[in-house]
Scaffold this motif. Structure first.
Motif, PDB file in Angstrom:
ATOM      1  N   VAL A 247       0.881  -1.183   0.000  1.00 20.82           N
ATOM      2  CA  VAL A 247       0.000   0.000   0.000  1.00 20.82           C
ATOM      3  C   VAL A 247       0.912   1.225   0.000  1.00 20.82           C
ATOM      4  CG1 VAL A 247      -1.824   1.234   1.224  1.00 20.82           C
ATOM      5  CG2 VAL A 247      -1.736  -1.289   1.296  1.00 20.82           C
ATOM      6  N   LEU A 248       0.858   1.964  -1.089  1.00 16.97           N
ATOM      7  CA  LEU A 248       1.680   3.163  -1.229  1.00 16.97           C
ATOM      8  C   LEU A 248       0.926   4.347  -0.624  1.00 16.97           C
ATOM      9  CD1 LEU A 248       4.048   4.817  -2.629  1.00 16.97           C
ATOM     10  CD2 LEU A 248       2.480   5.023  -4.590  1.00 16.97           C
ATOM     11  N   VAL A 249       1.585   5.012   0.329  1.00 17.61           N
ATOM     12  CA  VAL A 249       1.005   6.258   0.860  1.00 17.61           C
ATOM     13  C   VAL A 249       2.013   7.358   0.554  1.00 17.61           C
ATOM     14  CG1 VAL A 249       0.153   7.492   2.896  1.00 17.61           C
ATOM     15  CG2 VAL A 249      -0.304   5.039   2.622  1.00 17.61           C
ATOM     16  N   ASP A 250       1.749   8.043  -0.545  1.00 20.05           N
ATOM     17  CA  ASP A 250       2.654   9.069  -1.087  1.00 20.05           C
ATOM     18  C   ASP A 250       1.888  10.382  -0.995  1.00 20.05           C
ATOM     19  OD1 ASP A 250       4.245  10.738  -2.617  1.00 20.05           O
ATOM     20  OD2 ASP A 250       4.570   9.270  -4.216  1.00 20.05           O
ATOM     21  N   MET A 251       2.231  11.181   0.016  1.00 26.57           N
ATOM     22  CA  MET A 251       1.419  12.361   0.319  1.00 26.57           C
ATOM     23  C   MET A 251       2.297  13.606   0.434  1.00 26.57           C
ATOM     24  SD  MET A 251      -1.907  11.451   0.962  1.00 26.57           S
ATOM     25  CE  MET A 251      -2.647  12.387   2.299  1.00 26.57           C
ATOM     26  N   HIS A 262       6.538  12.852   0.526  1.00 25.94           N
ATOM     27  CA  HIS A 262       6.886  11.778   1.454  1.00 25.94           C
ATOM     28  C   HIS A 262       6.120  10.518   1.060  1.00 25.94           C
ATOM     29  CE1 HIS A 262       6.873   9.894   5.563  1.00 25.94           C
ATOM     30  NE2 HIS A 262       7.900  10.673   5.836  1.00 25.94           N
ATOM     31  N   ALA A 263       6.818   9.404   0.893  1.00 22.42           N
ATOM     32  CA  ALA A 263       6.129   8.146   0.584  1.00 22.42           C
ATOM     33  C   ALA A 263       6.667   7.008   1.437  1.00 22.42           C
ATOM     34  CB  ALA A 263       6.287   7.804  -0.894  1.00 22.42           C
ATOM     35  N   ARG A 264       5.752   6.206   1.916  1.00 26.93           N
ATOM     36  CA  ARG A 264       6.093   4.991   2.639  1.00 26.93           C
ATOM     37  C   ARG A 264       5.203   3.855   2.136  1.00 26.93           C
ATOM     38  NH1 ARG A 264       9.607   7.987   3.774  1.00 26.93           N
ATOM     39  NH2 ARG A 264      10.597   8.365   5.794  1.00 26.93           N
ATOM     40  N   ILE A 265       5.680   2.636   2.389  1.00 23.82           N
ATOM     41  CA  ILE A 265       4.936   1.435   1.986  1.00 23.82           C
ATOM     42  C   ILE A 265       4.445   0.709   3.237  1.00 23.82           C
ATOM     43  CG2 ILE A 265       5.026  -0.768   0.717  1.00 23.82           C
ATOM     44  CD1 ILE A 265       5.477   1.672  -1.083  1.00 23.82           C
ATOM     45  N   TYR A 266       3.187   0.312   3.192  1.00 22.24           N
ATOM     46  CA  TYR A 266       2.563  -0.455   4.274  1.00 22.24           C
ATOM     47  C   TYR A 266       2.009  -1.742   3.666  1.00 22.24           C
ATOM     48  CZ  TYR A 266       2.615   4.234   6.325  1.00 22.24           C
ATOM     49  OH  TYR A 266       3.004   5.462   6.785  1.00 22.24           O
ATOM     50  N   SER A 267       1.789  -2.758   4.527  1.00 27.24           N
ATOM     51  CA  SER A 267       1.057  -3.926   4.020  1.00 27.24           C
ATOM     52  C   SER A 267       0.350  -4.640   5.160  1.00 27.24           C
ATOM     53  CB  SER A 267       1.990  -4.884   3.276  1.00 27.24           C
ATOM     54  OG  SER A 267       2.792  -5.599   4.196  1.00 27.24           O
ATOM     55  N   HIS A 279      12.259  -3.105  -2.489  1.00 26.55           N
ATOM     56  CA  HIS A 279      12.123  -1.941  -1.598  1.00 26.55           C
ATOM     57  C   HIS A 279      13.481  -1.584  -1.002  1.00 26.55           C
ATOM     58  CE1 HIS A 279       9.990   0.875   0.984  1.00 26.55           C
ATOM     59  NE2 HIS A 279      10.697   0.428   2.007  1.00 26.55           N
ATOM     60  N   GLN A 280      14.227  -2.624  -0.588  1.00 26.59           N
ATOM     61  CA  GLN A 280      15.545  -2.367  -0.002  1.00 26.59           C
ATOM     62  C   GLN A 280      16.484  -1.745  -1.033  1.00 26.59           C
ATOM     63  OE1 GLN A 280      16.446  -2.503   3.269  1.00 26.59           O
ATOM     64  NE2 GLN A 280      18.297  -1.498   2.494  1.00 26.59           N
ATOM     65  N   VAL A 281      16.378  -2.174  -2.263  1.00 28.27           N
ATOM     66  CA  VAL A 281      17.217  -1.572  -3.318  1.00 28.27           C
ATOM     67  C   VAL A 281      16.905  -0.083  -3.447  1.00 28.27           C
ATOM     68  CG1 VAL A 281      17.781  -1.586  -5.786  1.00 28.27           C
ATOM     69  CG2 VAL A 281      17.454  -3.760  -4.569  1.00 28.27           C
ATOM     70  N   MET A 282      15.630   0.258  -3.367  1.00 26.83           N
ATOM     71  CA  MET A 282      15.258   1.679  -3.483  1.00 26.83           C
ATOM     72  C   MET A 282      15.834   2.485  -2.315  1.00 26.83           C
ATOM     73  SD  MET A 282      13.736   1.786  -6.363  1.00 26.83           S
ATOM     74  CE  MET A 282      14.714   0.369  -6.875  1.00 26.83           C
ATOM     75  N   ARG A 283      15.834   1.886  -1.127  1.00 27.90           N
ATOM     76  CA  ARG A 283      16.434   2.576   0.021  1.00 27.90           C
ATOM     77  C   ARG A 283      17.935   2.746  -0.192  1.00 27.90           C
ATOM     78  NH1 ARG A 283      14.743  -0.116   5.536  1.00 27.90           N
ATOM     79  NH2 ARG A 283      16.036   1.633   6.247  1.00 27.90           N
ATOM     80  N   ASP A 284      18.566   1.716  -0.759  1.00 29.71           N
ATOM     81  CA  ASP A 284      20.006   1.808  -1.036  1.00 29.71           C
ATOM     82  C   ASP A 284      20.287   2.909  -2.064  1.00 29.71           C
ATOM     83  OD1 ASP A 284      20.279  -0.312   0.692  1.00 29.71           O
ATOM     84  OD2 ASP A 284      20.521  -1.821  -0.895  1.00 29.71           O
ATOM     85  N   ILE A 285      19.410   3.001  -3.063  1.00 32.23           N
ATOM     86  CA  ILE A 285      19.569   4.068  -4.065  1.00 32.23           C
ATOM     87  C   ILE A 285      19.455   5.421  -3.387  1.00 32.23           C
ATOM     88  CG2 ILE A 285      18.424   5.178  -6.044  1.00 32.23           C
ATOM     89  CD1 ILE A 285      17.881   2.354  -7.157  1.00 32.23           C
ATOM     90  N   GLN A 286      18.471   5.560  -2.524  1.00 35.65           N
ATOM     91  CA  GLN A 286      18.313   6.833  -1.799  1.00 35.65           C
ATOM     92  C   GLN A 286      19.613   7.198  -1.086  1.00 35.65           C
ATOM     93  OE1 GLN A 286      14.819   8.218   0.954  1.00 35.65           O
ATOM     94  NE2 GLN A 286      16.287   7.245   2.320  1.00 35.65           N
ATOM     95  N   GLU A 287      20.187   6.232  -0.369  1.00 36.24           N
ATOM     96  CA  GLU A 287      21.400   6.535   0.405  1.00 36.24           C
ATOM     97  C   GLU A 287      22.557   6.914  -0.517  1.00 36.24           C
ATOM     98  OE1 GLU A 287      21.188   7.081   3.637  1.00 36.24           O
ATOM     99  OE2 GLU A 287      19.081   6.576   3.305  1.00 36.24           O
ATOM    100  N   GLY A 370       2.236  -4.124  -7.829  1.00 37.09           N
ATOM    101  CA  GLY A 370       2.169  -2.832  -7.153  1.00 37.09           C
ATOM    102  C   GLY A 370       3.502  -2.121  -7.086  1.00 37.09           C
ATOM    103  N   VAL A 371       3.571  -1.172  -6.176  1.00 34.18           N
ATOM    104  CA  VAL A 371       4.695  -0.242  -6.100  1.00 34.18           C
ATOM    105  C   VAL A 371       5.391  -0.370  -4.749  1.00 34.18           C
ATOM    106  CG1 VAL A 371       5.301   2.222  -6.056  1.00 34.18           C
ATOM    107  CG2 VAL A 371       3.592   1.382  -7.692  1.00 34.18           C
ATOM    108  N   VAL A 372       6.719  -0.419  -4.777  1.00 33.68           N
ATOM    109  CA  VAL A 372       7.511  -0.265  -3.555  1.00 33.68           C
ATOM    110  C   VAL A 372       8.545   0.834  -3.795  1.00 33.68           C
ATOM    111  CG1 VAL A 372       7.200  -2.617  -2.634  1.00 33.68           C
ATOM    112  CG2 VAL A 372       9.082  -2.129  -4.240  1.00 33.68           C
ATOM    113  N   GLY A 373       9.069   1.352  -2.702  1.00 33.40           N
ATOM    114  CA  GLY A 373      10.062   2.415  -2.809  1.00 33.40           C
ATOM    115  C   GLY A 373       9.839   3.436  -1.711  1.00 33.40           C
ATOM    116  N   ILE A 374      10.480   4.562  -1.863  1.00 31.17           N
ATOM    117  CA  ILE A 374      10.560   5.524  -0.761  1.00 31.17           C
ATOM    118  C   ILE A 374      10.566   6.931  -1.335  1.00 31.17           C
ATOM    119  CG2 ILE A 374      13.116   5.559  -0.754  1.00 31.17           C
ATOM    120  CD1 ILE A 374      11.398   5.114   2.489  1.00 31.17           C
ATOM    121  N   GLU A 375      10.075   7.890  -0.555  1.00 27.74           N
ATOM    122  CA  GLU A 375      10.266   9.293  -0.932  1.00 27.74           C
ATOM    123  C   GLU A 375      10.485  10.118   0.325  1.00 27.74           C
ATOM    124  OE1 GLU A 375       7.370  11.068  -3.536  1.00 27.74           O
ATOM    125  OE2 GLU A 375       8.662  12.803  -3.877  1.00 27.74           O
TER     126      GLU A 375
END
Lengths: 398, 398
Positions: A247-251, A262-267, A279-287, A370-375
């Motif tokens: 569940v993407l909550v991108d607000m 800001h976006a987070r993923i819930y399930s 999802h972890q890869v996206m966090r690694d990209i962010q860093e 669906g979508v995973v990742g971070i903002e």
């Protein structure tokens, strides 16, 4: 009315001086500002007004409605009443400003019919587009602005923390969105989120689950969404939220006009392992991007860095979209508007500067899942990006 | 994607034919439509697209993003992919359409820079504003559209019925707004409410209490509101709702894109007698306008009728605003956008026609006390206005 100035006078004067420097360089006699975000940036009010900034001297804010409110909200010293745009040359004359031969306007947003009106009004003055210069000035935020966005990011964190209590199996996306939005309003969310690009728009953000989050739309954004009908055609739709799907909550949260994205993923229940890994890869990209985003770096290079990392992990085909819907970017500037400079997009040569604010949003779109990742929203510093939000970044499993 | 056509083909074809008749009368070879509401009206989709309507023959929808979704949503037969606007002349050529010498575009909304691009693209074609013609066509709704608005009005009634359970003494306006908005989302509200006028905007509507409802704003609307900050500067603010003051709940509900505009007054405890009396005058004005709004009536005459009635009751000074903030209108057309033709405004000569939809909103603004009045959405019939909402119109005292 008990409104006070919305923006300190020294902020407004510093901003006006930057634009005046540009006007002088380009040998323009002045700028006439009408668009809401620019008007607020340079005057502190969005009341129906025309703001004239001469190449030298004091700005004149000419207000049609509401003049008292504009006087209260704006710290500019010259705020005068205007009943018709036809009066503008005369009012400027009274303030010692000659009819400009070369005038800057926001031609990226000004409707053509209004442009024709101003050509007539200024008797065939040369009207030049100054929108890029304005956007460049606005891209680098002052400490005052960074503080506002820092506060907005704290609200984003608080809003993200509300989601676990609201997320129930079977709730339609749009009902979940409404509940989160109601929490945001309770915290004072302004509702309106402004975008500059004509035809671009957003309603709070995207709350979407599973395959519905992967539905493409008209937006130049990695996620689209079904929306509740073909006339809005983005964001939350009527689909119920299921178990074991992201569940993407991108607000977007705004504080005194300044946005945090800001976006987070819930399930509900665990996610399949491939999604958790992505999802972890996206966090690694962010860093990695945070470290690489040093002043002087070309914005487009950060996109290539992110894409290369996604490709190395076998996610190149679904990074920031799939197929023809793939967006060639990984982040964007943000401030009073959602789509500000710089764009971390393919080929963008704009060099980062300290004080730029960037919403960095590495995301993977799996069409069936669906979508995973971070903002998060970040400020460019001498050491790379300083992240403004701190809500936990792992997938929140309920 | 399981999207079906959003609008039946016979609807689209009838609309396109009306515009083609105008193009032929004006000796234009075609129209190029870009704005979201117009695009949806003529094609059934708002995907990123350029819609070319030739003076004769089939329309061509050229889609940048998302083409599959546009093909599913639009019942037009010619929906083709476009990667850059530069391809438009060539694509039109492939569909047997010559480069137009005289072309209609929506110059009331098209940004100047895009206008320049199209002048270059069409090699100095004469580009003419057709926005008034489009707005005139859109002003008269088909039975299909009236049905949508009828459904939207039923949702407005349902939403109004939620308010008594949500209204508590001391709740900040913006929190109350958020709770009502959440109910709207649960019913499938699309969120985005579109306005055509550049710089005009609305976020659901106005939920405001007591004196805060009388705060003027930049909007060309009888009510403004503080908003939560100077950057939005309208609608609900942080003020808590008190006892014995009018709470205005003026909300737009949209069904499949079509808006209903609806306002009711609530209060915790009784209101002062002068407010209750003024509210009744507004209801009487509504009934008088409904009877007088026969086909052929000039829209502006209905404003004068309303104003005269308000003046007769000693409310002339605060009808639709006070002092310089007074708006010289009492209603507006509504459909896919909130600000459609006709405007029931001073001097408007446009004659009513059966099938026009009007949001009629007689309101009184008492600066220290707040707003009373009513708003409903109506369809023009041979017998005057048929009201589409039926929620009780007296002040709901809790």
């Amino acid at each position: 009315m008990d409104f006070g100035p919305s923006t300190p006078p020294e902020e407004l004067h510093a901003r006006v001086r930057k634009l005046q420097q540009h006007l002088q360089e380009k040998q323009l006699q002045g700028a006439l500002i009408l668009q809401k975000a620019d008007l607020f940036y340079f005057s502190g009010t969005i009341q129906q007004a025309h703001l004239f900034i001469p190449a030298e001297g004091e700005a004149v804010l000419m207000v049609r409605k509401d003049i008292e409110r504009a006087r209260a909200e704006s710290a500019l010293s010259q705020v005068v009443s205007l009943s018709s745009p036809k009066q503008i040359p005369e009012i400027l004359g009274r303030h010692g400003i000659d009819r400009p031969a070369r005038l800057g306007m926001e031609l990226d947003v000004l409707p053509a019919n209004l442009y024709f009106n101003f050509i007539r009004l200024f008797e065939n003055a040369e009207i030049t587009d100054i929108s890029t210069a304005i956007r460049m000035i606005r891209a680098v935020k002052s400490d005052y602005e960074i503080d506002k966005i820092r506060t907005a990011a704290r609200f984003s964190d608080r809003l993200a923390a509300c989601v676990p209590d609201l997320l129930k199996e079977g709730i339609p996306e749009v009902e979940l969105a409404g509940r989160i939005e109601a929490e945001a309003r309770k915290m004072g969310h302004q509702g309106i989120v402004r975008m500059r690009l004509w035809g671009a728009e957003l309603f709070y953000g995207h709350v979407m689950a599973g395959s519905a989050a992967a539905v493409p739309s008209y937006l130049s954004s990695p996620t689209g969404g079904a929306g509740v009908n073909a006339y809005v055609a983005q964001g939350a739709g009527m689909r119920p939220v299921g178990r074991n799907e992201p569940v993407l909550v991108d607000m977007v949260f705004a504080f005194e006009g300044y946005n945090s994205d800001h976006a987070r993923i819930y399930s509900i229940g665990e996610l399949p392992a491939d999604l958790t890994a992505a999802h972890q890869v996206m966090r690694d990209i962010q860093e990695a991007v945070k470290k690489a985003a040093l002043p002087g770096t070309a914005a487009g290079d950060l996109y290539e860095l992110a894409l290369n990392m996604a490709e190395d992990k076998g996610l190149g085909d679904c990074f920031m979209g799939t197929g023809a819907q793939r967006i060639r970017f990984v982040g964007h500037g943000i401030g009073l508007e959602l789509d500000e400079f710089p764009f971390l997009a393919r080929g963008q040569k704009l060099a980062l500067e300290p004080g730029m604010i960037i919403a960095l949003e590495p995301k993977v779109i799996f069409p069936e899942k669906g979508v995973v990742g971070i903002e998060n929203t970040h400020v460019v510093t001498q050491n790379g990006l300083e992240q403004l939000g701190e809500y936990p970044e792992e997938i929140t499993v309920i």
